[in-house]
Design an enzyme around this catalytic site. Structure first.
Site, mmCIF file in Angstrom:
data_model
loop_
_atom_site.group_PDB
_atom_site.id
_atom_site.type_symbol
_atom_site.label_atom_id
_atom_site.label_comp_id
_atom_site.label_asym_id
_atom_site.label_seq_id
_atom_site.Cartn_x
_atom_site.Cartn_y
_atom_site.Cartn_z
ATOM 1 C CB CYS A 16 -0.921 -0.006 1.226
ATOM 2 S SG CYS A 16 -1.796 1.551 1.491
ATOM 3 N N GLY A 17 0.683 2.091 -1.017
ATOM 4 C CA GLY A 17 1.465 3.315 -1.128
ATOM 5 C C GLY A 17 1.218 4.281 0.014
ATOM 6 C CG HIS A 18 -2.619 5.800 0.705
ATOM 7 N ND1 HIS A 18 -2.787 7.141 0.473
ATOM 8 C CD2 HIS A 18 -3.255 5.165 -0.308
ATOM 9 C CE1 HIS A 18 -3.502 7.315 -0.623
ATOM 10 N NE2 HIS A 18 -3.797 6.133 -1.114
ATOM 11 C CB CYS A 19 0.999 1.402 4.313
ATOM 12 S SG CYS A 19 -0.727 0.881 4.379
#
Length: 577
Positions: A76-79
């Site tokens: 996950c890029g947000h993570c």
């Protein structure tokens, strides 16, 4: 010589075989070691963040009074974006010997924990207090290191500072550009406890509390009241506690968010003097759900949840255009919203019964200045505008993104107030964007629709029309583009089926609001303006089943449940194809 060769092989053979065996044993031992580590309740750390799994989670809860856990996915890029800030916050809390600690769980590997806590998106942050595993608190702070630290500090210590005399109160009020003070005659009463809850939640604002009679007198109060002190606009705003209803936490939170804003906000990169009560990484009139970090004021603008935004677009390099702000500001005061007792009683700090001079409650319109040569240039495409269109005014209804254009060139405060009130009264039609239809819009298998042509195509009673609403920058739309083309090729000879697409960033519809990309709608043939939203898998075969079955998917035999990977926040709600 042959004998020597045979003897050498006899010696080397077992040796070589033994080497292979040793390598296998080492690999097996390493795997067993990893398994033992996972099965152990030992808690390891990475950058002061506790690494948690189903075998050490209970121990972590028992050892730490306050534990904020991030449930993440490695892909996950947000993570990935949050990870450095999360680690920095963990280090700061550790260095100050706070009882609050941070932990993380790979929810894709620890599926039991993910299921237990209902993890449906990444990253999800939950606070566990005093070992309570059944009722974790959802994280509501900013997604940066400072926001995380302040949110945890507010829960680790007192949420409001006790003010005991006039000197400490005066010092406290002047210490920040914006502070909140709750005046309560009984700090153990229900109203005060509700105030403490709000203070704990709104970690980006500074809260104090007072009980002394001399402080009530010093600030002109006779009953329980929450006061917002500001170094801008009106200096003090009072929110009296209704003795019949008590103090509603949601209502107080909303009022504080609204009245902590400047009367006229500026959409800018500059840090404003007002701390943001909430962080919102995107807003309805920001260009996309994955923009660069938003400017400071956008957090406040979109976080206040005010239903209408009145925007003045101007070029700040023009002194003539800058002068338009005076009339804009004068108009804003009429739509600020005031504190009003719901039962029609006049009390200090607000209006009583609904009077003509009493603005709507809560605030109906937020006034914002947008510099078309600054950061505001990024939002111009959303309005179909260029810098040359400034100065101009637009009103946005936030629930459906409808935009209203003030046609006349009169920027006086009275003209602006008249226009805003006409929109609120439903007397103005929205200004809808529409691109010009391409000359070859219906020659390719995928028909290209625009705002001007949508009605005649989508609601053609002789056609079943399947439309993809997309954004050119959306990676999910790009990923399914080939499947949509293949679908159109498959049905290009069907007279009763049309496969179409519309760029929703350049075209708007009055009665259809698109909230995410891609969105797929099916418009069946026949009388009436029917519409079916497609929410299943985005692949050619499933699309075909949907079309061949008249706009529904045929019932299939039940299968064992397969837990899909939850999307990152900001992704389209439709399942990934």
């Amino acid at each position: 010589l042959v004998w020597l060769l045979v003897l050498s092989l006899a010696w080397l053979g077992p040796a070589l075989g033994g080497e292979d065996k040793d390598e296998e044993v080492v690999e097996e031992e390493e795997e067993e070691k990893k398994e033992d580590e996972v099965l152990s309740d030992e808690i390891k750390e990475e950058d002061n963040v506790l690494v948690l799994h189903e075998h050490n989670f209970a121990r972590a809860l028992s050892e730490h009074q306050l534990l904020l856990v991030e449930f993440y996915a490695p892909w996950c890029g947000h993570c990935q974006q949050l990870a450095p800030a999360f680690a920095q916050a963990a280090t700061e809390l550790r260095n100050e010997s706070s009882p609050a600690r941070l932990g993380k769980v790979d929810a894709t590997a620890q599926t039991a924990l993910a299921n237990e806590f209902g993890i449906t998106s990444y990253p999800t942050l939950k606070l566990f207090r005093d070992g309570n595993r059944t009722h974790p608190l959802a994280y509501t702070g900013r997604m940066d290191s400072q926001g995380i630290v302040r949110w945890m500090q507010r829960r680790a210590g007192p949420s409001a500072t006790l003010l005991q005399d006039t000197d400490t109160a005066a010092t406290f009020v002047s210490s920040q550009d914006l502070v909140v003070v709750g005046f309560f005659k009984d700090l153990r009463g229900e109203a005060a406890q509700a105030f403490f809850e709000v203070a704990a939640e709104m970690a980006d604002m500074t809260f104090g509390v007072a009980e002394a009679a001399e402080l009530f007198q010093a600030y002109g109060l006779s009953a329980d009241t929450v006061c917002l002190f500001k170094k801008f606009d009106e200096r003090q705003t009072n929110f009296p506690v209704d003795p019949a209803r008590g103090l509603d936490t949601a209502e107080l939170t909303r009022l504080l968010r609204i009245h902590s804003l400047q009367l006229v906000m500026e959409f800018t990169n500059e840090v404003q003097p007002v701390p943001s009560p909430v962080t919102v990484l995107q807003g309805p009139w920001l260009p996309c759900p994955h923009p660069p970090p938003p400017p400071q004021t956008s957090n406040q603008i979109f976080g206040a949840k005010i239903p209408h935004h009145m925007l003045l677009f101007l070029n700040k390099s023009s002194s003539e255009q800058l002068s338009l702000r005076d009339g804009f500001r004068a108009a804003a005061g009429g739509f600020r919203g005031e504190v009003r007792w719901p039962h029609g009683r006049d009390m200090e700090g607000g209006c009583g019964t609904l009077q003509p001079q009493c603005p709507p409650f809560p605030a109906q319109v937020l006034f914002v200045v947008v510099d078309v040569t600054g950061h505001g240039a990024d939002v111009l495409p959303f309005f179909g505008m260029t810098p040359a269109d400034a100065p101009t005014l637009r009103l946005v209804k936030m629930e459906n993104n409808h935009k209203y254009q003030m046609e006349q060139d009169d920027f006086s405060d009275s003209a602006i107030r008249t226009f805003v009130q006409a929109v609120l009264d439903g007397k103005v039609k929205p200004h809808l964007l529409s691109a010009e239809p391409p000359e070859d819009w219906d020659t390719r298998p995928v028909k290209v629709l625009v705002g001007k042509t949508f009605e005649q195509v989508a609601f053609d009673e002789t056609k079943n029309v399947f439309v993809k609403f997309y954004a050119p920058w959306c990676p999910h739309c790009q990923a399914m583009a080939a499947a949509w083309e293949e679908l159109a090729e498959r049905y290009k000879d069907r007279e009763d089926i049309v496969i179409a697409e519309m760029d929703s960033t350049a075209n708007e519809l009055e009665n259809i609001t698109i909230h995410g990309f891609p969105t797929l709608h099916y418009f069946p043939a026949g009388p009436g303006r029917k519409m079916v939203e497609y929410k299943s898998t985005r692949d050619v075969e499933t699309f075909s089943k949907f079309l061949d079955n008249g706009g529904t998917l045929p019932a299939e035999p039940p299968v064992s449940e397969v837990r899909e990977q939850p999307p990152c926040p900001g992704q389209s709600p439709a399942p990934a194809g």
